[in-house]
Design a protein around this motif. Structure first.
Motif, PDB file in Angstrom:
ATOM      1  N   UNK A   1       0.862  -1.176   0.000  1.00  7.35           N
ATOM      2  CA  UNK A   1       0.000   0.000   0.000  1.00  7.35           C
ATOM      3  C   UNK A   1       0.899   1.227   0.000  1.00  7.35           C
ATOM      4  N   UNK A   2       0.558   2.240  -0.789  1.00  4.25           N
ATOM      5  CA  UNK A   2       1.430   3.406  -0.840  1.00  4.25           C
ATOM      6  C   UNK A   2       1.322   4.194   0.468  1.00  4.25           C
ATOM      7  N   UNK A   3       2.400   4.867   0.854  1.00  4.44           N
ATOM      8  CA  UNK A   3       2.436   5.565   2.142  1.00  4.44           C
ATOM      9  C   UNK A   3       1.317   6.589   2.318  1.00  4.44           C
ATOM     10  N   UNK A   4       0.930   7.261   1.252  1.00  2.00           N
ATOM     11  CA  UNK A   4      -0.118   8.276   1.359  1.00  2.00           C
ATOM     12  C   UNK A   4      -1.458   7.646   1.737  1.00  2.00           C
ATOM     13  N   UNK A   5      -1.787   6.533   1.082  1.00  4.21           N
ATOM     14  CA  UNK A   5      -3.034   5.841   1.406  1.00  4.21           C
ATOM     15  C   UNK A   5      -2.978   5.294   2.820  1.00  4.21           C
TER      16      UNK A   5
END
Length: 206
Positions: free
Chosen positions: A12-16
């Protein structure tokens, strides 16, 4: 849905990750969605009611912040209108992202665990040593590995994971190695008496 224990690791990308972990409502929605749709999909209205949320408030979160986590299973016509029944898009998934110094951060809706592994732990921590040992036999055969290398043990140690290791520890290592290649790590543990799932299902009263 199978009653076996299945752990599916995904990046999962850090922003999400941050948008979920720092928002209590989104965590509540995800956990309820994953737990309540293990056997059958649910309407958005029923999901909202179960969380004591306004319907439009829930739909906003689903459509704008949690869109990648659910899918429409089927549609029904109710009094001339269309009603969507939804379920978790990846019902067995544990989402991870990697920070500095090998720190691992996770979103595990089914286990209701959100945050750094050093603090949140993993779903396997809820099981006794005896339960974990049985599952490790299957997990180790999946990874064709007797034990982690010294470098891998270092990664686990950086996340407060120590021997005796549990299936999630091996899954975390495999997931990290698979990230550059875009591979999704899947661990199937064919034990119909999975202690973690039994407890999770009992919590929801399903």
């Amino acid at each position: 849905m199978t009653a076996d224990c299945r752990i599916e690791m995904a990046y999962i990308d850090p922003e999400t990750y941050t948008s979920i972990v720092n928002h209590d409502m989104r965590k509540r929605v995800l956990t309820k969605l994953y737990r309540s749709t293990r056997d059958a999909p649910i309407s958005k209205q029923d999901l909202a009611d179960s969380l004591d949320l306004d319907y439009h408030q829930l739909v906003y979160q689903l459509n704008h912040h949690l869109r990648d986590f659910w899918t429409v299973k089927e549609e029904q016509k109710v009094r001339g209108t269309r009603m969507e029944l939804i379920e978790a898009a990846h019902p067995y998934a544990v989402f991870i992202t990697i920070g500095k110094d090998h720190r691992i951060f996770l979103v595990d809706p089914l286990a209701d665990l959100y945050g750094p592994v050093t603090k949140a732990g993993t779903r396997c921590d809820q099981c006794s040593e005896e339960e974990a040992e049985r599952c490790m036999d299957f997990a180790q055969s999946r990874f064709d590995s007797e034990s982690p290398t010294q470098a891998e043990k270092g990664v686990l140690a950086a996340n407060n994971r120590s021997a005796p290791y549990r299936p999630m520890d091996l899954a975390l290592l495999a997931a990290i190695k698979g990230i550059p290649a875009g591979q999704r790590c899947v661990v199937d543990i064919p034990c119909q008496t999975c202690a973690f799932l039994r407890r999770t299902v009992r919590i929801e009263g399903l």
